[in-house]
Design a protein around this motif. Structure first.
Motif, PDB file in Angstrom:
ATOM      1  N   CYS A  58      24.153 -19.830 -72.967  1.00  0.00           N
ATOM      2  CA  CYS A  58      23.929 -21.055 -73.735  1.00  0.00           C
ATOM      3  C   CYS A  58      25.177 -21.935 -73.685  1.00  0.00           C
ATOM      4  N   CYS A  74      26.119 -22.500 -77.920  1.00  0.00           N
ATOM      5  CA  CYS A  74      26.687 -21.433 -78.764  1.00  0.00           C
ATOM      6  C   CYS A  74      27.378 -20.337 -77.940  1.00  0.00           C
ATOM      7  N   CYS A 105      17.583 -21.010 -75.960  1.00  0.00           N
ATOM      8  CA  CYS A 105      18.471 -20.014 -76.563  1.00  0.00           C
ATOM      9  C   CYS A 105      17.824 -19.389 -77.798  1.00  0.00           C
ATOM     10  N   CYS A 118      20.302 -20.324 -81.041  1.00  0.00           N
ATOM     11  CA  CYS A 118      20.478 -21.663 -81.622  1.00  0.00           C
ATOM     12  C   CYS A 118      19.421 -22.665 -81.162  1.00  0.00           C
ATOM     13  N   SER A 153      18.923 -24.089 -78.423  1.00  0.00           N
ATOM     14  CA  SER A 153      19.362 -25.118 -77.472  1.00  0.00           C
ATOM     15  C   SER A 153      18.652 -24.951 -76.127  1.00  0.00           C
TER      16      SER A 153
END
Ligand SMILES: [Zn+2]
Length: 145
Positions: A38, A41, A52, A55, A57
């Motif tokens: 990621c 994070c 992810c 988080c 993302s």
């Protein structure tokens, strides 16, 4: 040998070399064990996926693993789940926990099942298992050390 005694050769089932999985095995074919990481994070992930799990993302990149890990757990396959594995039995199906924190289903190729130990240090190697239209297929396997 009679016809009844002949065994038809069955090839190993190969991964589908498409999408993110195709990219993962493309790195393996080049001799690199790489996982998604990621960009927001920093968490590593495997199996390949778009988002992810930590988080949410969508931002990520492929990054090369150290190739080092430990045996997290294993089981012994006494009977083949596919004809291509018949002559390999019994063999150990091993979950390796990589230094990056991801876990990978694989084999420890230089260790008989009776000598496997949870927590044992292993390092990656690659086994050439054939080709598809997309090119050579190398699977990540492990050796002790
Ligand atoms: Zn993240």
């Amino acid at each position: 040998m009679t016809d009844a005694g002949k065994k038809k050769a069955v090839g190993l089932p190969l991964p589908l070399m498409q999408g993110l999985h195709g990219e993962f095995y493309g790195h393996c074919a080049a001799g690199r064990l790489s996982f998604q990481r990621c960009s927001d994070c920093g968490r590593w992930r495997h199996v390949p996926r778009e988002i992810c799990p930590a988080c949410s993302s969508w931002n990520w990149s492929w990054e090369q693993s150290s190739g080092r890990g430990t045996v997290y757990t294993y089981t012994i396959a006494e009977r083949p789940m596919h004809p291509a594995f018949a002559e390999r039995c019994p063999y150990a199906v091993v979950v390796v926990e990589m230094e990056e924190g991801v876990r990978l289903l694989s084999r420890v190729v230089d260790c008989p099942p009776s000598e496997l130990e949870i927590g044992a240090a292993v390092k990656v190697d690659f086994e050439d298992v054939g080709s598809t239209a997309a090119g050579k297929v190398l699977l990540p396997v492990f050796r002790r050390g």
